[in-house]
Design an enzyme around this catalytic site. Sequence first.
Site, PDB file in Angstrom:
ATOM      1  N   THR A  82     -50.751  -7.959  47.231  1.00  0.00           N
ATOM      2  CA  THR A  82     -49.943  -7.736  48.293  1.00  0.00           C
ATOM      3  C   THR A  82     -49.492 -10.125  47.594  1.00  0.00           C
ATOM      4  OG1 THR A  82     -51.718  -6.780  49.821  1.00  0.00           O
ATOM      5  CG2 THR A  82     -49.991  -8.807  50.226  1.00  0.00           C
ATOM      6  N   THR A 124     -52.028  -2.187  51.374  1.00  0.00           N
ATOM      7  CA  THR A 124     -52.215  -3.265  52.951  1.00  0.00           C
ATOM      8  C   THR A 124     -50.670  -3.452  53.767  1.00  0.00           C
ATOM      9  OG1 THR A 124     -51.327  -4.980  51.426  1.00  0.00           O
ATOM     10  CG2 THR A 124     -53.601  -5.243  51.636  1.00  0.00           C
ATOM     11  N   CYS A 191     -54.122  -1.544  46.379  1.00  0.00           N
ATOM     12  CA  CYS A 191     -54.643  -2.231  47.023  1.00  0.00           C
ATOM     13  C   CYS A 191     -56.082  -3.193  46.052  1.00  0.00           C
ATOM     14  CB  CYS A 191     -55.123  -2.803  48.220  1.00  0.00           C
ATOM     15  SG  CYS A 191     -56.045  -4.214  48.821  1.00  0.00           S
TER      16      CYS A 191
END
Lengths: 232, 232
Positions: A82, A124, A191
């Site tokens: 992210t 995410t 992730c």
Amino acid sequence: MLGVLGGMGPMATVDFMRKLVEATPASRDQDHPGALVLQASDIPDRTRAILAGGPDPLPAMVAGLRRLEAAGATRIAIPCNTAHHWHGALQARTALPILHIVDAVAEALFVRGYRSGSIGVLATGGTLKAGIYSGRLARHGFTCVAPIDQDAVMRAIRLVKAGRVAEAGAILRNQARGLIAAGCGRVILACTEIPLALSASDEGFGDGLLDATQALAQACVSGAGAPERLVA
Amino acid sequence: MLGVLGGMGPMATVDFMRKLVEATPASRDQDHPGALVLQASDIPDRTRAILAGGPDPLPAMVAGLRRLEAAGATRIAIPCNTAHHWHGALQARTALPILHIVDAVAEALFVRGYRSGSIGVLATGGTLKAGIYSGRLARHGFTCVAPIDQDAVMRAIRLVKAGRVAEAGAILRNQARGLIAAGCGRVILACTEIPLALSASDEGFGDGLLDATQALAQACVSGAGAPERLVA
């Protein structure tokens, strides 16, 4: 020397360090390349910043970058998918090359002979919303597919951060199976918390899962990470 | 911020980082304290320096310390038992406090109510020859005992560094059993490579094994490591 902007989360950074050591052919300490790893603890939640207007993580990431520069790092890796939403902003603030985790994943897909088709992205909500994978992989002929129940994936990621790995694994296996049933040839564990609960070598998935953390570690070891054909 | 002078070896440092994260009560990234970890790759073999007049590791360790200072570390931990032979020399060269792994082990023994008697030390030949444990633990009423076959222990440590963990584990279990049979109430896993092959929670040893890596991680988290009564 490789600088690692880590701590997002701390155990995911440990997992990345382990994969970095494992990816290095070595039989004694001195065969390993050096690395400098920051377990930053003060970087605000990346997904919250993207989805809910939470505190901007960029200043704390830049501060971490400065520490790594001061200690003598010459290139940077970030074991948090992210966080790559800010890759361009970070790269604009340093002369050190920053590897991009999606380039590392694209390289891993290419190396395994997987060159087009649908790719599931377990990530995410922030990574999906920001299009970190979909934009960069579309250029190479891949179509990214989101999980059926993204809320469940997000719940699993938070469970991993709280150390409840078994519960998270069951949720993630279920979502990965859903993506494969929906026609995805590969599912990216996109992730860095996810491989702590669902390994790419998990039984029942064959070679269907690709671990982004491992791909980034491999790119660091091979000195690659942003091959010309991938970032053109 | 904790600075970790690591890379001796690299996987032992990863093990230490994992134990540091696990020792921290946290449910989200921001609950963890920050840390800065140097995976130094250029530090000459510590045991070879002590036993065979090999290259002095001190200059490379000092260079690593300088990197950690430059990046903003405020205290130092070294996840390598043998490197503690140079603890005094390193401490003389920095204003930052350097935790001592034997103090962390002594603290762990005290906390578990073990206050005197014979202690087995599974460690490198360098750690034994330099008396890193025997000198510091004798002050607290403990008598240190070396393994029956130290060559076997050294062979196991080299196997771990080469990734041959299962073979190493069998050798180390055997030597640990020998120390317990010789009357040692506790056996310290006193080389950071050893817990990669023989865990302190290994079946059949009850609470007989104490992991120095874990003790150091605990000392870092509790901010202890050199309590007054231990270094007097």
